[in-house]
Design a protein around this motif. Structure first.
Motif, PDB file in Angstrom:
ATOM      1  N   ASP A 244      39.222  60.597 -13.606  1.00 59.26           N
ATOM      2  CA  ASP A 244      39.142  61.120 -15.407  1.00 59.26           C
ATOM      3  C   ASP A 244      39.760  59.913 -15.385  1.00 59.26           C
ATOM      4  O   ASP A 244      39.697  59.162 -16.812  1.00 59.26           O
ATOM      5  N   ASP A 245      41.118  59.876 -15.225  1.00 53.01           N
ATOM      6  CA  ASP A 245      41.926  59.254 -15.997  1.00 53.01           C
ATOM      7  C   ASP A 245      42.010  57.578 -15.542  1.00 53.01           C
ATOM      8  O   ASP A 245      42.800  56.717 -16.120  1.00 53.01           O
ATOM      9  N   GLY A 246      41.591  57.298 -14.915  1.00 52.44           N
ATOM     10  CA  GLY A 246      40.771  55.567 -13.810  1.00 52.44           C
ATOM     11  C   GLY A 246      41.879  55.562 -12.840  1.00 52.44           C
ATOM     12  O   GLY A 246      41.809  54.330 -12.566  1.00 52.44           O
ATOM     13  N   SER A 247      42.867  56.399 -12.592  1.00 54.61           N
ATOM     14  CA  SER A 247      43.165  56.025 -11.335  1.00 54.61           C
ATOM     15  C   SER A 247      42.061  56.400 -10.293  1.00 54.61           C
ATOM     16  O   SER A 247      41.332  57.291 -10.128  1.00 54.61           O
ATOM     17  N   ARG A 248      43.074  56.088  -8.587  1.00 56.72           N
ATOM     18  CA  ARG A 248      42.576  55.864  -7.782  1.00 56.72           C
ATOM     19  C   ARG A 248      42.850  57.293  -6.713  1.00 56.72           C
ATOM     20  O   ARG A 248      43.944  57.268  -6.348  1.00 56.72           O
ATOM     21  N   GLN A 249      41.682  57.964  -6.809  1.00 60.59           N
ATOM     22  CA  GLN A 249      42.657  58.882  -5.534  1.00 60.59           C
ATOM     23  C   GLN A 249      41.807  58.721  -4.458  1.00 60.59           C
ATOM     24  O   GLN A 249      40.056  58.201  -4.151  1.00 60.59           O
ATOM     25  N   ALA A 250      42.201  58.374  -2.908  1.00 59.50           N
ATOM     26  CA  ALA A 250      41.622  58.461  -1.806  1.00 59.50           C
ATOM     27  C   ALA A 250      40.836  59.921  -1.409  1.00 59.50           C
ATOM     28  O   ALA A 250      41.157  60.686  -1.495  1.00 59.50           O
ATOM     29  N   VAL A 251      39.624  59.023  -0.221  1.00 55.85           N
ATOM     30  CA  VAL A 251      38.687  59.914  -0.104  1.00 55.85           C
ATOM     31  C   VAL A 251      38.529  60.603   1.389  1.00 55.85           C
ATOM     32  O   VAL A 251      39.682  59.949   1.984  1.00 55.85           O
ATOM     33  N   GLU A 252      38.164  61.587   2.142  1.00 54.48           N
ATOM     34  CA  GLU A 252      38.038  61.848   2.874  1.00 54.48           C
ATOM     35  C   GLU A 252      37.453  61.078   3.898  1.00 54.48           C
ATOM     36  O   GLU A 252      36.766  59.880   3.263  1.00 54.48           O
ATOM     37  N   VAL A 253      38.043  60.922   5.423  1.00 55.36           N
ATOM     38  CA  VAL A 253      37.359  60.029   6.276  1.00 55.36           C
ATOM     39  C   VAL A 253      36.328  61.136   7.214  1.00 55.36           C
ATOM     40  O   VAL A 253      35.884  61.579   6.427  1.00 55.36           O
ATOM     41  N   GLY A 254      35.112  60.080   7.873  1.00 54.51           N
ATOM     42  CA  GLY A 254      34.159  60.137   8.286  1.00 54.51           C
ATOM     43  C   GLY A 254      33.238  60.052   7.760  1.00 54.51           C
ATOM     44  O   GLY A 254      32.876  60.037   6.763  1.00 54.51           O
ATOM     45  N   TYR A 255      32.764  61.164   7.825  1.00 51.17           N
ATOM     46  CA  TYR A 255      30.985  61.753   7.261  1.00 51.17           C
ATOM     47  C   TYR A 255      31.528  62.175   5.601  1.00 51.17           C
ATOM     48  O   TYR A 255      30.508  62.635   4.800  1.00 51.17           O
ATOM     49  N   ALA A 256      32.797  62.837   5.167  1.00 51.04           N
ATOM     50  CA  ALA A 256      33.273  63.236   4.236  1.00 51.04           C
ATOM     51  C   ALA A 256      33.631  62.388   3.666  1.00 51.04           C
ATOM     52  O   ALA A 256      33.515  63.094   2.337  1.00 51.04           O
ATOM     53  N   GLY A 257      34.033  61.306   4.086  1.00 50.53           N
ATOM     54  CA  GLY A 257      34.069  60.568   2.821  1.00 50.53           C
ATOM     55  C   GLY A 257      32.855  59.468   3.072  1.00 50.53           C
ATOM     56  O   GLY A 257      33.093  57.886   2.501  1.00 50.53           O
TER      57      GLY A 257
END
Length: 371
Positions: A244-257
């Motif tokens: 929401d604040d415009g920053s990038r957040q890393a997501v999970e690996v595999g099929y979770a991401g």
């Protein structure tokens, strides 16, 4: 060429270093790696993506390859040359190529109907859906919805890659028991559902998963070893989403991401940039009769536009002479362009799909390929 006026007005002691400077400047500007690096730096800055990589190539070699930025926004670790990247819907061309191999082997034709493929379930299929052909599936002209229903997507997320053939068949039967959204063959409707069904067709014909089939029929013959499914894991780059604040957040690996595993044929694979180029070079070489996967006419069939300038797995411009496609699972972005008449191409990838990422990469790669 030096003219008499140049000799008479230039001090001989200064002429040699001046010419050396001019020639070095010309070659520095023309060097494809320097040009690519400069353009990717512009794209990186304009997009705000954590990391990017790109390459230009011809049918024989990689002309330039570069990368910059970080693998994930919240940790140290620069992007490296051999890193793995999710290519999203750019994988549709790989699935279409596998189908073409099945056509060449006589297991089906471009006009084979789904009634002929799923004959055991034909009584459940809608009369119009029964007549959908393989070509219509791959060219987004089958009248199928863009994606499966939300409840089936959620169910697939929970299942992961367990019983993946049954999951894809369930998606196929759900879509094909309903009337198409348009008469098959008449309208372009971009459809991930269609490519999921294409995966189910492959599985029905070969008696194995699409994942195993694509590895055996496409990756192995080309010597591609880095390819995998879902988002890359381990220390590899991570996809990112905007908070929401415009920053990038890393997501999970595999099929979770990633999208659920059912989406594999529509765009659920990752590989290194160099290995992706190997596949793309084969697509270009195919037009010269030198491809390793298919006969010349099969490549041309895949690349010939049908409706809305879409071929099979490719957006085909200039009558099929320029192939282009973008891919994104909303956490990654990838773009590819092939110029079949000149035998040159480009790819660019990012571990982010922010609002400016795709456009920035398009500008960069168009400039990087300019003579």
């Amino acid at each position: 060429m030096r003219t008499p006026m140049m000799r008479s007005r230039t001090c001989p002691d200064l002429l040699a270093p001046l010419l050396a400077f001019l020639f070095s400047s010309i070659f520095a500007v023309a060097d494809p790696t320097d040009r690519l690096r400069a353009e990717l730096e512009n794209a990186h800055k304009a997009s705000g993506a954590p990391g990017m990589a790109a390459a230009t190539f011809d049918t024989k070699t990689i002309l330039a390859q570069t990368q910059l930025g970080v693998r994930r926004a919240d940790k140290k670790g620069d992007v490296e040359a051999g890193d793995l990247w999710h290519i999203g819907s750019d994988g549709k061309a790989i699935t279409a190529t596998l189908i073409a191999r099945l056509v060449e082997s006589g297991k089906l034709t471009w006009n084979t109907s789904l009634k002929e493929i799923f004959h055991d379930s034909v009584g459940n299929l809608h009369p119009q859906a029964q007549q959908i052909t393989i070509q219509q599936l791959l060219s987004h002209t089958a009248g199928l919805p863009a994606n499966p229903p939300d409840d089936l997507i959620n169910e697939a997320h929970e299942a992961g890659d367990r019983n993946i053939r049954k999951q894809r068949m369930k998606i196929a039967m759900d879509a094909l028991t309903k009337a198409p959204l348009s008469t098959p063959g008449t309208t372009f409707l971009y459809s991930n559902t269609g490519y999921i069904i294409a995966g189910a067709v492959i599985e029905e014909l070969l008696g194995t998963t699409w994942e195993k089939a694509i590895a055996k029929e496409v990756f192995s013959p080309l010597g591609i070893k880095s390819a995998g499914f879902g988002a890359p894991s381990g220390s590899q780059p991570r996809g990112h989403q905007l908070s929401d604040d415009g920053s990038r957040q890393a997501v999970e690996v595999g099929y979770a991401g990633d999208n659920p595993a059912i989406y594999g044929p529509a765009g659920g694979m990752h590989l290194s940039l160099a290995d992706w180029v190997v596949f793309l070079q084969d697509q270009m070489l195919g037009h010269q009769g030198k491809g390793r996967l298919l006969e010349k006419e099969s490549y041309r069939k895949l690349h010939q536009p049908i409706l809305n300038n879409y071929a099979m797995g490719w957006l085909a411009g200039k009558g099929g002479k320029v192939l282009q496609h973008d891919g994104s699972n909303t956490y990654w972005y990838a773009t590819v362009t092939l110029h079949l008449d000149t035998g040159r191409g480009s790819v660019a990838v990012a571990n982010d799909a922010g609002p400016k990422t795709g456009a920035a990469m398009h500008r960069a790669m168009a400039r990087a390929l300019q003579e």
